[in-house]
Design an enzyme around this catalytic site. Structure first.
Site, mmCIF file in Angstrom:
data_model
loop_
_atom_site.group_PDB
_atom_site.id
_atom_site.type_symbol
_atom_site.label_atom_id
_atom_site.label_comp_id
_atom_site.label_asym_id
_atom_site.label_seq_id
_atom_site.Cartn_x
_atom_site.Cartn_y
_atom_site.Cartn_z
ATOM 1 N N ASP A 65 0.810 -1.225 0.000
ATOM 2 C CA ASP A 65 0.000 0.000 0.000
ATOM 3 C C ASP A 65 0.843 1.276 0.000
ATOM 4 O OD1 ASP A 65 -2.980 -0.707 0.317
ATOM 5 O OD2 ASP A 65 -2.005 -2.065 1.744
ATOM 6 N N GLU A 70 -0.412 9.631 1.505
ATOM 7 C CA GLU A 70 -1.152 10.566 2.371
ATOM 8 C C GLU A 70 -1.182 10.074 3.815
ATOM 9 O OE1 GLU A 70 -5.509 10.738 1.855
ATOM 10 O OE2 GLU A 70 -5.355 12.876 2.154
ATOM 11 N N ASP A 71 -1.167 8.741 3.998
ATOM 12 C CA ASP A 71 -1.365 8.195 5.341
ATOM 13 C C ASP A 71 -0.150 8.301 6.271
ATOM 14 O OD1 ASP A 71 -4.053 7.570 4.836
ATOM 15 O OD2 ASP A 71 -3.439 5.786 3.727
ATOM 16 N N ARG A 90 1.303 -1.544 7.682
ATOM 17 C CA ARG A 90 1.754 -0.374 6.925
ATOM 18 C C ARG A 90 2.768 0.473 7.692
ATOM 19 N NH1 ARG A 90 -2.571 3.140 3.976
ATOM 20 N NH2 ARG A 90 -0.582 3.871 3.140
ATOM 21 N N ARG A 138 -8.596 3.343 11.935
ATOM 22 C CA ARG A 138 -7.162 3.628 11.776
ATOM 23 C C ARG A 138 -6.637 4.754 12.694
ATOM 24 N NH1 ARG A 138 -5.516 1.643 6.637
ATOM 25 N NH2 ARG A 138 -6.812 -0.194 6.248
ATOM 26 N N HIS A 167 -11.817 6.266 5.832
ATOM 27 C CA HIS A 167 -11.244 7.495 6.399
ATOM 28 C C HIS A 167 -12.239 8.660 6.274
ATOM 29 C CE1 HIS A 167 -7.086 5.792 5.118
ATOM 30 N NE2 HIS A 167 -7.134 5.750 6.440
ATOM 31 N N VAL A 258 -9.153 -0.824 -3.900
ATOM 32 C CA VAL A 258 -8.434 -1.068 -2.637
ATOM 33 C C VAL A 258 -8.570 0.149 -1.705
ATOM 34 C CG1 VAL A 258 -6.847 -2.764 -3.630
ATOM 35 C CG2 VAL A 258 -6.212 -0.362 -3.632
ATOM 36 N N CYS A 264 -5.177 10.350 -1.531
ATOM 37 C CA CYS A 264 -4.268 9.441 -0.826
ATOM 38 C C CYS A 264 -2.947 9.187 -1.568
ATOM 39 C CB CYS A 264 -4.945 8.124 -0.515
ATOM 40 S SG CYS A 264 -5.751 7.407 -1.877
HETATM 41 C C1 CIR Z 1 -5.423 0.812 3.113
HETATM 42 O O1 CIR Z 1 -6.365 0.090 3.427
HETATM 43 O O2 CIR Z 1 -4.671 1.298 3.954
HETATM 44 C C2 CIR Z 1 -5.181 1.099 1.648
HETATM 45 N N1 CIR Z 1 -5.567 -0.036 0.871
HETATM 46 C C3 CIR Z 1 -5.958 2.310 1.202
HETATM 47 C C4 CIR Z 1 -5.462 3.569 1.833
HETATM 48 C C5 CIR Z 1 -6.120 4.770 1.261
HETATM 49 N N2 CIR Z 1 -5.609 5.930 1.909
HETATM 50 C C6 CIR Z 1 -6.238 7.089 1.908
HETATM 51 O O3 CIR Z 1 -7.339 7.206 1.393
HETATM 52 N N3 CIR Z 1 -5.661 8.097 2.520
#
Ligand code: CIR
Length: 271
Positions: A65, A70-71, A90, A138, A167, A258, A264
């Site tokens: 991922d 962004e995360d 992650r 999360r 999110h 996904v 993101c």
């Molecule tokens: C996840 O589940 O962490 C990733 N497949 C998707 C993350 C998407 N992140 C976001 O929208 N900021």
């Protein structure tokens, strides 16, 4: 000064492991790797067209991922908070992100120390005046506290995220200065009510039918949004009638399988 003016975007290339191993809420979704990579390339081109210098980090096969940059970090102005990601698989994505933010972009870095605090950047909606933080699977209360300590210059409020939604930014993003796009599912409507109740400032809300329509990028007065087939005719028309500057359409339907969206895949920075 607008906080939505940027000159850099940080992105990450797609590892082959993305296809099969990227985390997804609906495990029946199958990703077409070639299409997904093309979509990420088109996204990068869109940011480049908007005048941003894109720093494109290498892929890491260990982290399927990792394109969702962004995360792992929240950047507001010259400050960056490197997060402790909500999903344990992650957590190792932060290393190269921190390195670039600190050494190349010279941002003032904070790392989350509390081993019980978690934040995904996808839960952090900065409106230009305050920070709304999704409380989700999360991101937890301790994470919200860390955000408030890192950015004391802004009010910070927690917004409960419906369990069917990943999110906060899956259903709401800024479409312009003081303008927020929001999704229209019943889950999104509940969250939107909390946004209205808890935010400290007034916004113009553009209410859309589909949740994914509400995830846009607002950059230097221009908007990146999804394509008409992804948005549906009504949301497409409504978005266009609420965008006064230039806009670019980018298809993200493979990422959506996904739970990825537009915001993101980059960290937007003014350095
Ligand atoms: C996840 O589940 O962490 C990733 N497949 C998707 C993350 C998407 N992140 C976001 O929208 N900021």
């Amino acid at each position: 000064m607008s906080y939505f003016n940027y000159n850099y975007a940080l992105m990450r290339k797609m590892p082959k492991s993305f296809e099969k191993e990227a985390i997804r809420m609906d495990e029946t979704q199958e990703v077409d790797f070639v299409k997904a990579r093309q979509q990420l390339d088109n996204y990068k081109d869109a940011l480049t067209k908007l005048g941003l210098e894109v720093i494109d980090l290498d892929a890491d096969e260990e982290y399927p991922d990792c394109i969702f940059v962004e995360d792992p970090a929240i950047v507001i102005g010259k400050k960056a908070l490197v997060t402790r990601l909500g999903h344990v698989n992650r957590r190792g994505e932060t290393g190269p992100i921190k390195e670039v933010l600190q050494n190349k972009l010279q941002l003032d870095i904070t790392e989350m120390k509390d081993e019980y605090a978690t934040v995904d950047g996808g839960d952090v909606l900065f409106t230009g005046k305050e920070i709304l933080v999704g409380l989700s699977a999360r991101t937890n209360e301790k994470g919200v506290k860390t955000i408030a300590e890192t950015f004391p210059e802004f009010p910070v409020s927690g917004i409960p995220v419906h369990p069917t939604v990943l999110h906060l930014k899956s259903i709401a993003t800024m479409l312009g200065d003081g303008v927020m796009a929001v999704g229209g599912s019943s889950a999104a409507k509940e969250m939107f009510q909390a946004v209205k109740n808890k935010s400290k400032f007034n916004y113009k809300y553009v209410e859309l039918e589909r949740d994914p329509s509400a995830n846009v990028l607002y950059i230097n007065g221009k908007v990146v949004h999804k394509t008409q087939p992804e948005l549906g005719d009504n949301d497409y028309k409504k978005l266009l009638s609420n965008i006064s500057g230039d806009r670019i359409e980018v298809c993200m339907d493979e990422m959506y399988k996904v739970d990825g969206c537009l915001s993101c895949c980059s960290i937007l920075i003014n350095s």
